[in-house]
Design a protein around this motif. Structure first.
Motif, PDB file in Angstrom:
ATOM      1  N   PRO A 108       0.811  -3.702   6.304  1.00 12.51           N
ATOM      2  CA  PRO A 108      -0.272  -3.170   5.454  1.00 12.51           C
ATOM      3  C   PRO A 108      -0.344  -3.806   4.081  1.00 12.51           C
ATOM      4  O   PRO A 108      -1.398  -3.781   3.438  1.00 12.51           O
ATOM      5  CB  PRO A 108       0.061  -1.674   5.347  1.00 12.51           C
ATOM      6  N   GLU A 109       0.764  -4.397   3.611  1.00 16.20           N
ATOM      7  CA  GLU A 109       0.809  -4.993   2.277  1.00 16.20           C
ATOM      8  C   GLU A 109       0.340  -6.440   2.267  1.00 16.20           C
ATOM      9  O   GLU A 109       0.238  -7.050   1.197  1.00 16.20           O
ATOM     10  CB  GLU A 109       2.235  -4.908   1.711  1.00 16.20           C
ATOM     11  N   HIS A 110       0.047  -6.985   3.435  1.00 15.62           N
ATOM     12  CA  HIS A 110      -0.405  -8.374   3.475  1.00 15.62           C
ATOM     13  C   HIS A 110      -1.770  -8.486   2.799  1.00 15.62           C
ATOM     14  O   HIS A 110      -2.632  -7.617   2.969  1.00 15.62           O
ATOM     15  CB  HIS A 110      -0.499  -8.863   4.924  1.00 15.62           C
ATOM     16  N   PRO A 111      -2.009  -9.536   2.018  1.00 12.11           N
ATOM     17  CA  PRO A 111      -3.279  -9.649   1.282  1.00 12.11           C
ATOM     18  C   PRO A 111      -4.525  -9.724   2.154  1.00 12.11           C
ATOM     19  O   PRO A 111      -5.625  -9.471   1.660  1.00 12.11           O
ATOM     20  CB  PRO A 111      -3.101 -10.933   0.461  1.00 12.11           C
ATOM     21  N   VAL A 112      -4.383 -10.028   3.440  1.00 14.06           N
ATOM     22  CA  VAL A 112      -5.563 -10.035   4.303  1.00 14.06           C
ATOM     23  C   VAL A 112      -6.155  -8.639   4.441  1.00 14.06           C
ATOM     24  O   VAL A 112      -7.338  -8.470   4.743  1.00 14.06           O
ATOM     25  CB  VAL A 112      -5.220 -10.623   5.693  1.00 14.06           C
ATOM     26  N   PHE A 113      -5.342  -7.605   4.157  1.00 15.95           N
ATOM     27  CA  PHE A 113      -5.794  -6.215   4.260  1.00 15.95           C
ATOM     28  C   PHE A 113      -6.094  -5.604   2.883  1.00 15.95           C
ATOM     29  O   PHE A 113      -6.169  -4.390   2.758  1.00 15.95           O
ATOM     30  CB  PHE A 113      -4.750  -5.366   4.975  1.00 15.95           C
ATOM     31  N   ARG A 114      -6.268  -6.447   1.889  1.00 20.45           N
ATOM     32  CA  ARG A 114      -6.493  -5.943   0.528  1.00 20.45           C
ATOM     33  C   ARG A 114      -7.747  -5.081   0.434  1.00 20.45           C
ATOM     34  O   ARG A 114      -7.811  -4.143  -0.360  1.00 20.45           O
ATOM     35  CB  ARG A 114      -6.596  -7.123  -0.434  1.00 20.45           C
ATOM     36  N   HIS A 115      -8.748  -5.398   1.232  1.00 24.12           N
ATOM     37  CA  HIS A 115     -10.000  -4.639   1.227  1.00 24.12           C
ATOM     38  C   HIS A 115     -10.214  -3.896   2.554  1.00 24.12           C
ATOM     39  O   HIS A 115     -11.345  -3.527   2.879  1.00 24.12           O
ATOM     40  CB  HIS A 115     -11.177  -5.574   0.953  1.00 24.12           C
ATOM     41  N   PHE A 116      -9.122  -3.702   3.298  1.00 25.13           N
ATOM     42  CA  PHE A 116      -9.211  -2.996   4.577  1.00 25.13           C
ATOM     43  C   PHE A 116      -7.921  -2.207   4.772  1.00 25.13           C
ATOM     44  O   PHE A 116      -6.958  -2.698   5.365  1.00 25.13           O
ATOM     45  CB  PHE A 116      -9.407  -3.991   5.730  1.00 25.13           C
TER      46      PHE A 116
END
Length: 245
Positions: free
Chosen positions: A123-131
């Motif tokens: 969940p902390e990966h930046p690909v999920f920053r807006h999700f």
């Protein structure tokens, strides 16, 4: 909110009160929990709120393609960023959607409701920053995973499988019948360029699919950020082996 007290018969289903919440007042995108309690008895329900629309985002510096073709290879050789969006009929195995849990009486991959047993992600990966997401699957993934097909990164017959220590951005958990590394979102360096593979549908009917639209926005923002710098290097052979001949 506190409801009026009343008397409700055991075993009955009786309305207590209507609850209406103005979701526009809640920051979005975000995950929320509705909790209803009576003395020590508590029920909770997770729900997600998304904006009515996402900001427009240009992808002029990202090559988007549904197939691995000469244009994709040429772009990677020039050091460009490529987003591959393969469909089920193009992927090896043609695995079915993967939201639910693999049903134990489905004796082949195409006879059950799903081709996986959940997902694993960071969940902390930046690909999920807006999700916003948990590290596991939850109901906000339904829209995306029911219109997806997992990619097989280490097929038994593959001559050049992906590295054994590679962990996809969204890894699907396979059934107990075949232990393979599955993914619906994976990144790598190929040639001189950077590659993102997404086998979830993030292009169709986005006006009515707010979850897909939000995920697409988060993914594209990541691709255009300095955070997008895959550590894993794969060959063109490894990439081509994901697809049907």
């Amino acid at each position: 909110k506190r409801f009026e007290t009343g008397e409700f018969l055991t075993g009955s289903v009786s309305p207590v009160e209507k609850l209406s919440v103005d979701l526009s007042m809640l920051p979005a995108p975000a995950k929320y929990t509705l909790e209803v309690s009576m003395d020590r008895y508590i029920n909770t329900w997770d729900f997600w709120v998304y904006p009515e629309s996402v900001p427009l985002i240009t992808v002029n510096d990202v090559l988007m393609s549904e197939t691995f073709n000469d244009d994709v290879e040429a772009a990677l050789e020039k050091g460009k960023t490529v987003l591959l969006l393969p469909r089920r009929n193009q992927l090896k195995g043609k695995l079915v959607q993967c939201f639910g849990t693999f049903y134990w009486t489905a004796f082949d991959f195409h006879g059950g409701e799903t081709s996986a047993c959940g997902l694993l992600t960071d969940p902390e990966h930046p690909v999920f920053r807006h999700f916003p997401t948990d590290f596991h699957g939850n109901w906000q993934w339904w829209e995306l995973l029911t219109r997806s097909s997992p990619m097989i990164l280490d097929d038994f017959e593959a001559e050049s499988p992906w590295p054994k220590d590679y962990r996809p951005l969204i890894q699907m958990i396979p059934s107990w019948k075949v232990n393979r590394k599955l993914a619906v979102l994976a990144e790598a360096k190929v040639g001189k360029g950077k590659l993102m593979l997404c086998s979830m549908d993030i292009t169709s009917d986005l006006q009515s699919r707010r979850v897909a639209a939000q995920f697409r926005y988060s993914l594209l923002k990541y691709l255009q950020s300095g955070d997008f710098n895959p550590a894993t290097v794969i060959s063109y052979k490894s990439l081509s082996e994901l697809f049907t001949v």
